[in-house]
Design a protein around this motif. Sequence first.
Motif, PDB file in Angstrom:
ATOM      1  N   VAL A  14     -14.302  34.792   7.028  1.00  0.00           N
ATOM      2  CA  VAL A  14     -13.860  34.899   8.426  1.00  0.00           C
ATOM      3  C   VAL A  14     -12.418  35.364   8.491  1.00  0.00           C
ATOM      4  CG1 VAL A  14     -13.389  33.582  10.524  1.00  0.00           C
ATOM      5  CG2 VAL A  14     -15.519  33.195   9.261  1.00  0.00           C
ATOM      6  N   LEU A  15     -11.566  34.821   7.595  1.00  0.00           N
ATOM      7  CA  LEU A  15     -10.149  35.197   7.589  1.00  0.00           C
ATOM      8  C   LEU A  15      -9.989  36.681   7.264  1.00  0.00           C
ATOM      9  CD1 LEU A  15      -7.183  34.387   7.738  1.00  0.00           C
ATOM     10  CD2 LEU A  15      -7.289  33.770   5.308  1.00  0.00           C
ATOM     11  N   LEU A  16     -10.745  37.181   6.290  1.00  0.00           N
ATOM     12  CA  LEU A  16     -10.656  38.596   5.934  1.00  0.00           C
ATOM     13  C   LEU A  16     -11.111  39.492   7.091  1.00  0.00           C
ATOM     14  CD1 LEU A  16     -11.990  38.453   2.259  1.00  0.00           C
ATOM     15  CD2 LEU A  16      -9.648  38.970   2.996  1.00  0.00           C
ATOM     16  N   ILE A  17     -12.158  39.082   7.777  1.00  0.00           N
ATOM     17  CA  ILE A  17     -12.631  39.868   8.931  1.00  0.00           C
ATOM     18  C   ILE A  17     -11.583  39.871  10.033  1.00  0.00           C
ATOM     19  CG2 ILE A  17     -14.364  39.948  10.748  1.00  0.00           C
ATOM     20  CD1 ILE A  17     -16.399  38.915   8.712  1.00  0.00           C
ATOM     21  N   LEU A  18     -10.929  38.744  10.259  1.00  0.00           N
ATOM     22  CA  LEU A  18      -9.866  38.683  11.277  1.00  0.00           C
ATOM     23  C   LEU A  18      -8.689  39.560  10.892  1.00  0.00           C
ATOM     24  CD1 LEU A  18      -9.881  34.863  12.134  1.00  0.00           C
ATOM     25  CD2 LEU A  18     -10.751  36.754  13.530  1.00  0.00           C
ATOM     26  N   VAL A  19      -8.361  39.545   9.582  1.00  0.00           N
ATOM     27  CA  VAL A  19      -7.275  40.421   9.121  1.00  0.00           C
ATOM     28  C   VAL A  19      -7.634  41.873   9.367  1.00  0.00           C
ATOM     29  CG1 VAL A  19      -6.053  41.238   7.067  1.00  0.00           C
ATOM     30  CG2 VAL A  19      -6.377  38.791   7.433  1.00  0.00           C
ATOM     31  N   ALA A  20      -8.882  42.246   9.057  1.00  0.00           N
ATOM     32  CA  ALA A  20      -9.338  43.623   9.285  1.00  0.00           C
ATOM     33  C   ALA A  20      -9.289  43.968  10.770  1.00  0.00           C
ATOM     34  CB  ALA A  20     -10.751  43.787   8.744  1.00  0.00           C
ATOM     35  N   ALA A  21      -9.694  43.021  11.600  1.00  0.00           N
ATOM     36  CA  ALA A  21      -9.645  43.263  13.049  1.00  0.00           C
ATOM     37  C   ALA A  21      -8.208  43.453  13.531  1.00  0.00           C
ATOM     38  CB  ALA A  21     -10.304  42.101  13.784  1.00  0.00           C
ATOM     39  N   LEU A  48     -11.107  47.686   4.217  1.00  0.00           N
ATOM     40  CA  LEU A  48     -11.323  46.945   2.969  1.00  0.00           C
ATOM     41  C   LEU A  48     -11.503  45.438   3.199  1.00  0.00           C
ATOM     42  CD1 LEU A  48     -11.574  47.042  -0.071  1.00  0.00           C
ATOM     43  CD2 LEU A  48      -9.075  46.875  -0.231  1.00  0.00           C
ATOM     44  N   PRO A  49     -10.605  44.723   3.896  1.00  0.00           N
ATOM     45  CA  PRO A  49     -10.834  43.285   4.117  1.00  0.00           C
ATOM     46  C   PRO A  49     -12.082  43.011   4.945  1.00  0.00           C
ATOM     47  CG  PRO A  49      -8.946  44.050   5.391  1.00  0.00           C
ATOM     48  CD  PRO A  49      -9.292  45.157   4.441  1.00  0.00           C
ATOM     49  N   ALA A  50     -12.405  43.934   5.873  1.00  0.00           N
ATOM     50  CA  ALA A  50     -13.623  43.746   6.663  1.00  0.00           C
ATOM     51  C   ALA A  50     -14.848  43.809   5.757  1.00  0.00           C
ATOM     52  CB  ALA A  50     -13.713  44.807   7.761  1.00  0.00           C
TER      53      ALA A  50
END
Length: 377
Positions: A14-21, A48-50
């Motif tokens: 979830v954190l990586l998806i938020l970073v990507a967003a 990449l993080p997404a």
Amino acid sequence: MAARRHKQALAVAVLLILVAAADLTAVLLWQPTSRSLPHDVLVVLWPLPALIGIVIGAYELFVHSRLVSEIGRIAGPGIVEHLLPGDVLRTFLTTIYGSNDANQDVISGVLGGNGLRPHGKDLTISTNTTVKMELQGIDTKTYHLVTTQTYQFRHNVPVDRFVIFATSNVLLRDTISAACRYPLFELYYITDPSLFLESVDDLLGSTQIAVDYIDHAGAGRSAAPSQIPPVEVRFDQWPNYLTFFRESMGTMRKLSPHDHLSDLRIFECDLSAIADDHIVSAIQGLSVRSRTLQRTNEGFCYWQPPYPSYVEQISFDARKLGVDHSPEHEFSIMPFLFRSATVTGQWLKADDLDDLTVRSWLLPGHGVALMWREARY
């Protein structure tokens, strides 16, 4: 532990998806008037993080449990078969009961003493067991307890020796089955210490052993019941037979043979002595008939298996307990085991005692007691 790791992995996803967003938002909202290296980096890296977050999340939500289950189904039995039974059961019990020295008692009960030793794959397990207990009165104070035990083993037991333990010590009685370093043995408990030496002599003079065995050429043979001259094991050799004379066992400290010279005897029988000039390489079945001297006024006798045994039935013959001038007795069968198919708890005449139909596993610590008292009818 596994649930915590699962939650942590999902949190990272979830954190990586938020970073990507956040990166994508910055790329869309920030439109520099000239070429900007930070902007170019955000444009290139935001997927990449997404992607990593989506892969981790999908794995944890949809793949991990199925993968673990399938690997366990395919490889689990094969892995377990190549591990020592004692190690497998110890790990399992730790997950259920926690780390506790008393878990060793459960392991030795389920697997027998062999399960605690390095060669624990050679477990002594009897899959067909019958027992007969006979009470033969000598006088009004003493009687002979004659016990006949027959075992058929699940796997051939690779041994040509049979060990006899006799003790009047309660601690040793309850520990020898787990501590014995030999796969074939029998344990006899004499309840009255004053009768110990006399009872041991009676035991040695009466014990008869029959075996179904594999000879040195691999042929199956049988030897009829015979008396085998037992050889007494010197006390300085006792640590080779019982682990607690070598080291501590769980909560039980190491014992000294010198402290048990008056309440323990160990004897060894060479089974090849009854094998008609053949060499015994493994035992398929074993029958032991023995006799010990006991006090009549104790009002009970009992039998316990030395190793895990599937017991078909246990029979009793108390018709000869009474002698001249002794009172008439009545009897009651009291099993302490998983279950039995016979109604117990009634007080009966000796002639009315039925066989106890067990048809269940008995582990060391299980057994059956025959109790008696003066007749009240």
